[in-house]
Motif scaffolding. Structure first.
Motif, short mmCIF file in Angstrom:
data_model
loop_
_atom_site.label_atom_id
_atom_site.label_comp_id
_atom_site.label_asym_id
_atom_site.label_seq_id
_atom_site.Cartn_x
_atom_site.Cartn_y
_atom_site.Cartn_z
N ALA B 34 1.77 3.86 4.28
CA ALA B 34 2.99 3.66 3.52
C ALA B 34 3.23 2.19 3.26
O ALA B 34 3.16 1.37 4.18
CB ALA B 34 4.18 4.26 4.27
N GLN B 35 3.48 1.85 2.03
CA GLN B 35 3.70 0.48 1.65
C GLN B 35 5.12 0.32 1.14
O GLN B 35 5.80 1.29 0.83
CB GLN B 35 2.72 0.10 0.52
N LYS B 36 5.52 -0.94 1.07
CA LYS B 36 6.85 -1.22 0.52
C LYS B 36 6.64 -1.77 -0.89
O LYS B 36 6.00 -2.81 -1.06
CB LYS B 36 7.58 -2.24 1.39
N ALA B 37 7.19 -1.04 -1.85
CA ALA B 37 7.02 -1.43 -3.25
C ALA B 37 8.32 -1.93 -3.83
O ALA B 37 9.38 -1.33 -3.60
CB ALA B 37 6.50 -0.25 -4.07
N LEU B 38 8.24 -3.02 -4.57
CA LEU B 38 9.37 -3.52 -5.32
C LEU B 38 9.02 -3.41 -6.79
O LEU B 38 7.97 -3.89 -7.21
CB LEU B 38 9.67 -4.97 -4.96
N ILE B 39 9.88 -2.74 -7.55
CA ILE B 39 9.66 -2.63 -8.99
C ILE B 39 10.74 -3.45 -9.68
O ILE B 39 11.93 -3.15 -9.57
CB ILE B 39 9.76 -1.17 -9.48
N VAL B 40 10.32 -4.52 -10.37
CA VAL B 40 11.26 -5.31 -11.17
C VAL B 40 11.23 -4.69 -12.56
O VAL B 40 10.18 -4.70 -13.22
CB VAL B 40 10.86 -6.79 -11.19
N LYS B 57 6.64 8.51 -8.44
CA LYS B 57 5.28 8.72 -7.94
C LYS B 57 5.09 8.04 -6.59
O LYS B 57 4.52 8.61 -5.65
CB LYS B 57 4.28 8.20 -8.98
N LEU B 58 5.59 6.82 -6.46
CA LEU B 58 5.42 6.09 -5.21
C LEU B 58 6.17 6.77 -4.07
O LEU B 58 5.68 6.85 -2.94
CB LEU B 58 5.89 4.64 -5.38
N LEU B 59 7.37 7.27 -4.38
CA LEU B 59 8.14 7.99 -3.36
C LEU B 59 7.39 9.24 -2.93
O LEU B 59 7.30 9.55 -1.73
CB LEU B 59 9.53 8.37 -3.91
N LYS B 60 6.82 9.93 -3.90
CA LYS B 60 6.06 11.14 -3.60
C LYS B 60 4.86 10.82 -2.71
O LYS B 60 4.47 11.62 -1.86
CB LYS B 60 5.58 11.77 -4.92
N ASP B 61 4.29 9.64 -2.92
CA ASP B 61 3.13 9.23 -2.13
C ASP B 61 3.53 8.71 -0.75
O ASP B 61 2.66 8.29 0.03
CB ASP B 61 2.33 8.14 -2.88
N MET B 235 -1.66 5.91 -12.63
CA MET B 235 -2.66 4.84 -12.65
C MET B 235 -2.12 3.62 -11.91
O MET B 235 -2.80 3.01 -11.09
CB MET B 235 -3.00 4.47 -14.10
N MET B 236 -0.88 3.29 -12.18
CA MET B 236 -0.30 2.10 -11.55
C MET B 236 -0.14 2.27 -10.05
O MET B 236 -0.33 1.34 -9.27
CB MET B 236 1.07 1.79 -12.19
N ALA B 237 0.20 3.49 -9.62
CA ALA B 237 0.39 3.74 -8.19
C ALA B 237 -0.92 3.61 -7.44
O ALA B 237 -0.94 3.29 -6.25
CB ALA B 237 0.98 5.13 -7.99
N SER B 238 -2.04 3.83 -8.14
CA SER B 238 -3.32 3.84 -7.43
C SER B 238 -3.86 2.45 -7.13
O SER B 238 -4.94 2.32 -6.55
CB SER B 238 -4.35 4.65 -8.22
#
Lengths: 368, 290
Positions: B34-40, B57-61, B235-238
């Motif tokens: 699990a990573q911490k993602a910031l989307i601006v 998608k990131l939450l689902k992952d 694609m971006m989540a990968s």
């Protein structure tokens, strides 16, 4: 001349940091990778006893040479109407001597089932390359005469694809039962039903020195004559040209390749090109200035069935992703490098297949 | 992970530890840690809903997601895609609105990966890039396929092709390459899908659903990529945990092109309608406008 980089041949405006970025992105594909690929392929395919049907016209000329270079035994099956071996500009005297000494020949009419049977008797071919088969009936004598072969490799055509709003054509796309290449589809079906291991290659437009289909030659004639070039429609139709040497190396790459078992592959150049773009690229390859492009509405000119332009008036291009993923193969020639290769080894030496005929051009120009 | 008494592992070391687990597991399906993602995220336009779908998608992952959205919450919350943010928050995303060119407000320090789906010029995100570099994160920039130089011979843009040096996006791309921050650049084209802020497919739907003819310039054979936003989010989540993606550009598009006429036909098919296309000459149209 081989090039790994599709970018090397284009003159691009400088952009800040652009070349550094491009260098980084291209670092993933160094020239060494290409040599390593060939080395792996040679290891993978032990020397095979190969029968090549149609080895003396265009594709076969290069395929036969590449197979012999890779250490395979190659027998050409032809009717014997033409010289089976002849030196081409890509040969050196010594490479041609080696080729001529190594390659074997069987004289037979491929449509004569009996002749094919006796010609193949006791020869124990491992692999058949069927380069010039048109109808399913053309392949039948060979399936009957060599039921134990390891692999039947067939030259089909991307012309079998049904016209589609969505492009590129991929191998799984719908094919057109009304296509004039129906015989290729029928042959693929015959092979698929036969139970032997088969591979079918679907090329798009093939070009290169010795091309009997006047594609680049059509443009070179007009460029040499300083004539305008007539292009149907907007000239933005997108298509794809594949160098014959890249097609030959793809045929070699499927040999003995378990991934290619019962598979179809689109094989052509890596990038797509517009009709206008082909004209410009041919001019660059010939070292000439860009000719005048005259666009015309094909519906408004009756050319009596004669072609004003050598390519079908539609988008026509395929994805070669499957071949790149499966076969450890990639086209070596960019469009410009490939056209330069064709020009330097053929048209610029005064050789071509069809005499220049500008009558249809004049007809179109008179109506525009 | 760090044993008791040992110093806590850096984020990079943690990521390595996760990867090692995956390798030892062989063919078992193992998720990236699990990573911490910031989307601006941007406040409008064709890109805007990338943030929403990427977050989903990131939450689902299994990653944690913060959206730092440019603009005023009051003004934006009523319209797509921002109207969907409440649901995102229920799924665990944290949403902040503000002036995203102020990187000091962005929660960059904890983020393993920062997706910048906003900046069109370096003056907007330079400080953000610097902050991500300082904190050891992975900077993912959503650029624009429109910044490729037109090529009149081989028109389809391929990663690595020359970019317009005057384009704001390109200045960002160049700075990313020079700065030494681990980066990935995505080049989108036309995007469609639920909760878009821009009328891409809607323009066609509006006409076809009313049985109106669709005016198409030229011969209608012009080819474009039309891509579903969920495919792009996938694609971006990968890129997360994916070292091969670092230093790379990817065209953020589907694997097919479609003609203008083809768009009309496929939308009509989706709506169960008959396509009606009228081709016009855009040059003539300009002549008659006063």
């Amino acid at each position: 001349m081989m090039t790994m980089s599709m970018h090397a041949t284009h003159t691009r405006p400088a952009c800040i940091g652009g070349s550094a970025l491009r260098g980084k992105l291209l670092a993933a594909r160094p020239v060494q990778a290409q040599r390593a690929r060939i080395a792996r392929r040679v290891e993978a395919a032990a020397s095979k006893n190969v029968l090549l049907i149609g080895g003396t016209r265009f594709i076969g000329v290069f395929l036969a040479r590449q197979l012999i270079e890779q250490g395979h035994s190659v027998t050409l099956l032809t009717r014997g109407k033409k010289d089976v071996t002849f030196q081409i500009p890509d040969d050196s005297d010594s490479s041609y001597a080696k080729f001529k000494d190594s390659v074997k020949h069987i004289k037979a009419d491929r449509t004569d089932e009996g002749a094919v049977k006796s010609a193949l008797e006791g020869k124990n071919f491992d692999v058949i390359y069927d380069i010039n088969g048109r109808e399913a009936a053309d392949a039948k004598p060979f399936l009957a005469a060599a039921p134990g072969i390891e692999q039947y490799i067939f030259c089909s055509s991307a012309g079998v694809y049904l016209k589609n709003d969505q492009m590129p054509h991929r191998e799984e796309d719908a094919t057109d039962p009304k296509s004039r290449h129906k015989g290729k589809l029928d042959t693929e079906k015959l092979l698929s039903d036969s139970g032997i291991s088969w591979t079918s290659i679907r090329p798009v437009y093939i070009y290169g020195a010795g091309n009997y289909n006047p594609i680049e030659e059509h443009f070179f004639h007009r460029i040499k004559a300083g004539r305008p070039i007539v292009v149907p429609g907007s000239g933005q139709q997108v298509t794809q040209l594949g160098h014959v040497k890249d097609l030959a190396s793809a045929f070699v790459a499927v040999l003995g390749n378990s991934k290619a078992h019962n598979q179809i592959y689109n094989i052509s150049g890596e990038r797509y090109v517009t009709f206008d773009g082909i004209v410009k690229a041919c001019a660059q390859a010939a070292g000439a200035k860009e000719p005048e492009l005259v666009h015309f509405n094909p519906k408004s000119v009756d050319t009596g069935g004669k072609k004003a332009f050598p390519l079908r008036d539609q988008h026509f291009f395929t994805s070669i992703d499957k071949a790149i993923a499966d076969l450890d193969w990639r086209p070596e020639f960019s469009l410009l490098d490939g056209l330069k290769d064709s020009y330097s080894k053929d048209f610029s030496r005064g050789t071509f297949r069809k005499e220049a005929d500008f009558s249809v051009d004049d007809l179109v120009l008179s109506k525009v | 992970m760090g044993a008791p008494g040992e110093p806590a592992l850096s984020r990079h070391q943690q990521a390595l530890a996760c990867r090692a687990q995956r390798d030892r597991s062989g063919r078992q399906q193992v998720r990236v840690c699990a990573q911490k993602a910031l989307i601006v995220n941007t406040k409008g336009g064709g890109h805007a809903f990338i943030g929403l779908h990427l977050a989903q998608k990131l939450l689902k992952d299994g990653h944690s997601v913060t959206i730092y959205n440019d603009g005023d919450q009051g003004k934006l919350s009523g319209k797509a895609p921002y109207s969907q943010y409440q649901a995102l928050e229920k799924d665990g995303a944290k949403i902040i609105f503000g002036d995203v060119s102020d990187a000091s407000q962005a929660p960059v320090d904890e983020a393993d990966v920062v997706y910048d789906n906003n900046a069109k010029a370096l003056d907007v995100n330079k400080s953000l890039i610097d902050a991500v570099k300082a904190s050891g994160g992975h900077f993912v920039f959503v650029g624009s396929a429109g910044a490729y130089n037109a090529n009149s011979i081989e028109p389809m843009h391929v990663e690595g092709d020359a970019r317009k040096s005057s384009a704001g996006h390109v200045a960002v791309e160049n700075y990313l390459a020079e700065s030494g921050v681990p980066f990935t650049v995505f080049q989108p084209q036309y995007i469609y899908g639920p909760h878009t802020a821009k009328d891409c497919e809607q323009w066609f739907i509006d006409r076809i659903i009313r049985d109106r003819p669709v005016p198409i310039p030229g011969d209608g054979l012009q080819l474009v990529n039309l891509s579903h936003v969920e495919d792009l989010a996938n694609m971006m989540a990968s890129v997360i945990g994916n070292d091969a993606a670092k230093g790379q550009h990817y065209n953020l598009v589907s694997d097919r092109y479609i003609t203008f006429d083809g768009i009309v036909r496929i939308v009509a098919k989706a709506l169960g309608k008959e396509p009606k296309i009228v081709h016009y000459d855009p040059a003539k149209r300009r002549e008659t406008q006063h």
